[in-house]
Design a protein around this motif. Structure first.
Motif, mmCIF file in Angstrom:
data_model
loop_
_atom_site.group_PDB
_atom_site.id
_atom_site.type_symbol
_atom_site.label_atom_id
_atom_site.label_comp_id
_atom_site.label_asym_id
_atom_site.label_seq_id
_atom_site.Cartn_x
_atom_site.Cartn_y
_atom_site.Cartn_z
ATOM 1 N N ARG A 15 0.835 -1.214 0.000
ATOM 2 C CA ARG A 15 0.000 0.000 0.000
ATOM 3 C C ARG A 15 0.862 1.254 0.000
ATOM 4 N N VAL A 16 1.933 1.249 0.765
ATOM 5 C CA VAL A 16 2.855 2.392 0.775
ATOM 6 C C VAL A 16 3.450 2.583 -0.617
ATOM 7 N N SER A 17 3.818 1.486 -1.277
ATOM 8 C CA SER A 17 4.359 1.584 -2.639
ATOM 9 C C SER A 17 3.332 2.169 -3.598
ATOM 10 N N GLU A 18 2.077 1.715 -3.471
ATOM 11 C CA GLU A 18 1.014 2.256 -4.318
ATOM 12 C C GLU A 18 0.855 3.756 -4.106
ATOM 13 N N LEU A 19 0.839 4.180 -2.846
ATOM 14 C CA LEU A 19 0.681 5.612 -2.551
ATOM 15 C C LEU A 19 1.883 6.409 -3.023
ATOM 16 N N THR A 20 3.072 5.842 -2.876
ATOM 17 C CA THR A 20 4.286 6.520 -3.340
ATOM 18 C C THR A 20 4.247 6.689 -4.856
ATOM 19 N N GLU A 21 3.822 5.633 -5.567
ATOM 20 C CA GLU A 21 3.692 5.727 -7.026
ATOM 21 C C GLU A 21 2.653 6.771 -7.413
ATOM 22 N N GLU A 22 1.550 6.811 -6.689
ATOM 23 C CA GLU A 22 0.511 7.800 -6.979
ATOM 24 C C GLU A 22 1.061 9.211 -6.808
ATOM 25 N N GLY B 234 4.160 10.078 -7.083
ATOM 26 C CA GLY B 234 5.143 10.298 -8.138
ATOM 27 C C GLY B 234 4.513 10.643 -9.474
ATOM 28 N N ARG B 235 3.301 10.183 -9.728
ATOM 29 C CA ARG B 235 2.609 10.472 -10.994
ATOM 30 C C ARG B 235 2.050 11.886 -11.044
ATOM 31 N N ARG B 236 1.935 12.524 -9.924
ATOM 32 C CA ARG B 236 1.396 13.891 -9.906
ATOM 33 C C ARG B 236 2.429 14.853 -10.492
ATOM 34 N N ARG B 237 1.936 15.898 -11.106
ATOM 35 C CA ARG B 237 2.853 16.896 -11.670
ATOM 36 C C ARG B 237 3.632 17.612 -10.579
ATOM 37 N N ASP B 238 2.944 17.931 -9.501
ATOM 38 C CA ASP B 238 3.589 18.619 -8.380
ATOM 39 C C ASP B 238 3.486 17.699 -7.164
ATOM 40 N N PRO B 239 4.499 16.837 -6.958
ATOM 41 C CA PRO B 239 4.408 15.895 -5.841
ATOM 42 C C PRO B 239 4.388 16.572 -4.475
#
Length: 141
Positions: free
Chosen positions: A87-94, A96-101
Motif C-alpha cells: 500500500r505504501v508503494s502504491e501511494l508513493t507511485e501515486e 510520483g505520478r502527480r505533476r507537483d508531488p
C-alpha cells in the motif's frame, strides 16, 4: 516454462517431502490455519512453491521453540506488513505520478489500514492511532 510461485501444483505427499515433513503435519497446519493450500475440485490439497517455503519457515520457527500459536501470529503479522508495504508503494507511485508531488495533500492511515486524504490543516481524529504521511512544500512556494 515459467511457473508462478503461487501456482498450486504439489499434492500433499510431494509437498511433505519437499518441506521435509510428514503429510499429517501438513494436514494439522491446514486445520490450524497456519499454511492453507488451495483445493483441487476433488477437495484434495494442492500446495504452491510459496506454501512450501512457508512450511519450511514454520519448521524453522518450530525448531527454535516457537509454539504453533506463536508461529501463526508471526505469519499473520508478516502478511500484514507485506500488505502495508504494498500500500505504501502504491501511494508513493501515486504521488510520483502527480505533476507537483509537493502539493497540499496529506494522507492518514488508520490502524485498520484505511487511507484517507486530509485537507491542509486538518488533523486525524483525536485518540486515533493514525500514521500521517506529509511532505512539506519547498521553500519559496
Amino acid at each position: 516454462m515459467d511457473i508462478s510461485p503461487d501456482q498450486p501444483i504439489f499434492v500433499i505427499s510431494v509437498a511433505a517431502e519437499l518441506a521435509d515433513m510428514h503429510p499429517q503435519t501438513l494436514r494439522q497446519y491446514d486445520r490450524l490455519g497456519i499454511v492453507s493450500p488451495s483445493r483441487a475440485p476433488g477437495k484434495s490439497r494442492r500446495y504452491s512453491q510459496r506454501d512450501i517455503n512457508m512450511l519450511r519457515e514454520v519448521q524453522r520457527l518450530s525448531h527454535e521453540g516457537v509454539s504453533l500459536e506463536g508461529i501463526k501470529r508471526i505469519l499473520e503479522l508478516e502478511n500484514q506488513v507485506a500488505a502495508l508495504q504494498r500500500r505504501v508503494s502504491e501511494l508513493t507511485e501515486e504521488l510520483g505520478r502527480r505533476r507537483d508531488p509537493l502539493d497540499s495533500r496529506i494522507f492518514a492511515a488508520g490502524a485498520a489500514g484505511d487511507v484517507v486524504s486530509l485537507a491542509r490543516g486538518q488533523r486525524p481524529r483525536a485518540r486515533s492511532q493514525a500514521v500521517v504521511v506529509w511532505r512539506p512544500r519547498a521553500l519559496g512556494n
